[in-house]
Enzyme design. Structure first.
Site, PDB file in Angstrom:
ATOM      1  N   LYS A 258       1.032  -1.192   0.038  1.00  0.00           N
ATOM      2  CA  LYS A 258       0.086  -0.046   0.038  1.00  0.00           C
ATOM      3  C   LYS A 258       0.954   1.218  -0.132  1.00  0.00           C
ATOM      4  CE  LYS A 258      -3.983   1.917   2.545  1.00  0.00           C
ATOM      5  NZ  LYS A 258      -5.116   1.848   3.545  1.00  0.00           N
TER       6      LYS A 258
ATOM      7  N   SER B 194     -10.158   2.201   2.562  1.00  0.00           N
ATOM      8  CA  SER B 194      -9.190   2.811   1.630  1.00  0.00           C
ATOM      9  C   SER B 194      -8.123   1.973   1.012  1.00  0.00           C
ATOM     10  CB  SER B 194      -8.251   3.993   2.649  1.00  0.00           C
ATOM     11  OG  SER B 194      -7.219   3.068   3.468  1.00  0.00           O
TER      12      SER B 194
ATOM     13  N   SER C 201     -10.609   0.178   6.747  1.00  0.00           N
ATOM     14  CA  SER C 201     -10.015   0.162   5.629  1.00  0.00           C
ATOM     15  C   SER C 201      -9.231  -0.851   4.974  1.00  0.00           C
ATOM     16  CB  SER C 201      -8.899   1.280   5.662  1.00  0.00           C
ATOM     17  OG  SER C 201      -9.635   2.802   5.318  1.00  0.00           O
TER      18      SER C 201
END
Lengths: 492, 95
Positions: A78, A158, A182
């Site tokens: 990420k 997210s 998320s």
């Protein structure tokens, strides 16, 4: 040769050790899949040179019989994890061109265990969002499509890039992070497994900070076993993060074995919210039935302060974000817009660098922390948070874990919620309580909606009982027996 | 809690984010809606409740007060948008 990207992380690891294929072959298969999958916009930076170099080292070690736990396994990262010399922007314009001179602890742990880095994954800007639509690099597209529809869906957020990349087989597994849901919400939307560990289980050092008392690193993977393997490598004490816990890390994969006899699973009645689709309600009951068949005892429980978790979160998280994001001022890194004075430069830089959702949250945070409002907002929210935690403490005296839906719906269409921030926030209604109380939670694919989209269930555990919820999750996964490989429409 | 234009202007200034005049009204509406929704917390009786300060009760970790890092000016300045030698450059602060 069969398509190597179809193997789970565990299968790939075992195949490498048996020398069925090389780390280089496996890495190349993923690099090809990434190139053919760019339509999904899951990666914001691909690092093929680094990947091939790491794979070469893995092949050397495999040949020498010196394989580390994740030797040669290609993973995605990420974009909020600092990776030395590599694109790290938390998908914000304000971190343009930022290349850290250091490595985050979690990614360093993965590389030390032999994993191969494929690239950086798309996400909502500073992890603020539930649809990956706030990213400076544009939304990620969910690899799943509803039956009889060609509409592009959100992979959630997210960690939308992480979830989409895992679901589309563009990496064997991915790192993600979870502040209010998320990891678990995007996992539920993409038919993948997402694990948010207990606060303190993984080091936060080198992760771009959003809300420091809530943020936690964790994996998104294709199977429960893969998530267990990833967490074993990611977790651990770190002197550089004072909130990381100094406790030994169990072998989570080994902990998957065993049935559920004697395990008490609570069903919190407050998670039966108005307007929840019936198919989610049905799947919830069926999941409880599966756990029961495998030895668990099902108990109805109550968590009375559940409905206040989300509004309290929208005080705590923006307040902490407004403090954390004060560092982006055009001086030390990232974007800078010149101005007549230093204040003018700050204001112009931050206006240009932050997207609308980040600006909104920084302003809310600034407001609730401003003179005269601290007690009414932040202090009140931290008191409510104490009550939420107390609810869990009391329930965990009677049960070992809780079973809830992961999300109130399946994946929705891109653009369908962007006009209404409050509607978007409600996506996290089932996940945010876990962050407020610092508990571990896992989202497991449990079935499909009538429109063919995957749905996830959530297991919530006692602090540091990741092993317990992983084992129960493996039983649910096995009982559900789903085919979770979406048709590859994105390939040219 | 309803937020007006002046309040938005004041928050923006505190947050050091330039907000244009035409953005004040939409932002006031958005922030009012969110803060209004948050107000449901008033229903919760928190008398005598201690605010949460950490998720897990643990003692603050301490370490020896000694230098563990440093001598890496080049690393610290590597991402500076504007620098001169070993300094970050900002617009003139003192007249």
């Amino acid at each position: 040769m069969t398509d190597l990207t179809k193997l789970t992380l565990a299968e790939a690891r075992d195949g490498l050790r048996r020398k069925d294929f090389s780390a280089r072959e496996l890495t190349e298969a993923y690099l090809d899949a990434m190139a053919a999958g760019r339509k999904l916009n899951a990666y914001v930076a691909e690092t093929p040179d680094i990947a091939l170099k790491m794979a070469e080292e893995s092949d050397r070690r495999l040949a020498a019989g010196e394989a580390r736990p994740l030797e040669g396994v290609p993973v995605g990262v990420k974009d909020l994890y600092a990776t030395k010399g590599v694109h790290t922007q938390a998908c914000s314009h304000i971190l343009d061109d930022f290349k850290p001179t250091y490595e985050s602890t979690v990614t360093a742990n993965l590389w030390n265990d032999g994993a191969v880095m494929l690239g950086k994954l798309n996400m909502d800007e500073f992890a603020m969002g539930s649809s990956n639509e706030t990213s400076w690099y544009g939304p990620v597209i969910n690899p799943w499509k509803a039956k009889d529809s060609d509409a592009d869906l959100t992979p959630g957020g997210s960690s939308g890039g992480s979830a989409a990349a895992v679901a589309a087989r563009l990496c064997a597994a991915a790192t993600a992070s979870d502040t209010g849901g998320s990891i678990r919400q995007p996992a539920a939307f993409t038919g993948t497994v997402g694990l948010k560990p207990t606060y303190g289980r993984c080091s936060r050092w080198g992760m771009v900070a959003f809300a420091s008392s809530l943020d936690q690193a964790g994996p998104i993977a294709r199977t429960v076993r893969d998530a267990a393997i990833m967490l074993t490598s990611m977790a651990g004490h770190d002197e550089k993060d004072t909130t990381s816990v100094n406790a030994s890390v169990p072998d989570y994969e080994a902990a998957l074995e065993g049935d559920l006899s004697g395990v008490r699973v609570g069903i919190p009645q407050e998670y039966r919210v108005d307007g929840m689709p019936e198919e989610i309600e049905t799947l919830w009951s069926r999941s409880a039935e599966w756990l029961k068949e495998r030895g668990a005892e099902i108990v109805e429980v109550s968590l009375p302060h559940t409905k206040y978790a989300l509004p309290a979160y929208y005080i705590v998280a923006p307040a902490e974000a407004s403090s954390n994001l004060a560092r982006y001022d055009g001086v030390r890194y990232g974007l800078r817009v010149e101005g007549d004075s230093i204040t003018d430069m700050y204001e112009k830089t931050r206006a240009a660098g932050f997207g609308p959702e980040v600006r909104r949250r920084v302003m809310i945070g600034t407001y609730v922390l401003s003179a005269g409002y601290y007690d009414a907002y932040y202090l009140k929210a931290q008191k409510v948070r104490a009550l939420i935690k107390r609810d869990f403490d009391e329930v965990f005296e009677r049960v070992d874990m809780l079973l809830t839906p992961a999300t109130p719906s399946a994946a929705f269409a891109l653009g369908s919620m962007t006009d209404d921030p409050l509607q978007m926030y409600l996506n996290d209604i089932f996940t945010v309580t876990v962050n407020m109380a610092g508990l571990p939670g896992i989202s497991v694919p449990a079935g499909f909606a009538a429109n063919g989209l995957p749905l996830g269930m959530q297991l919530i555990g006692r602090p540091f009982d990741e092993a317990g919820i992983l084992r129960a999750a493996r039983h649910m996964e096995e009982a559900a027996g789903l085919d979770l490989d979406p048709a590859a429409w994105w390939r040219d | 809690m309803s937020v007006d234009r002046d309040t938005v202007r004041r928050i923006a200034q505190l947050a050091r984010i330039r907000v244009e005049e035409e953005e004040l009204d939409p932002l006031a509406n958005e922030l009012s809606a969110i803060l209004g929704w948050i107000e449901q917390l008033d229903e919760v009786n928190t008398d005598g409740v201690k605010p949460m300060t950490s998720v897990e009760a643990m003692e603050m970790k301490k370490r020896e007060d000694e230098v563990t890092d440093g001598f890496c000016a080049e690393d610290i300045l590597a991402n500076a948008p504007k620098r001169e030698g070993n300094f970050f450059v900002v617009p003139k602060v003192v007249e």
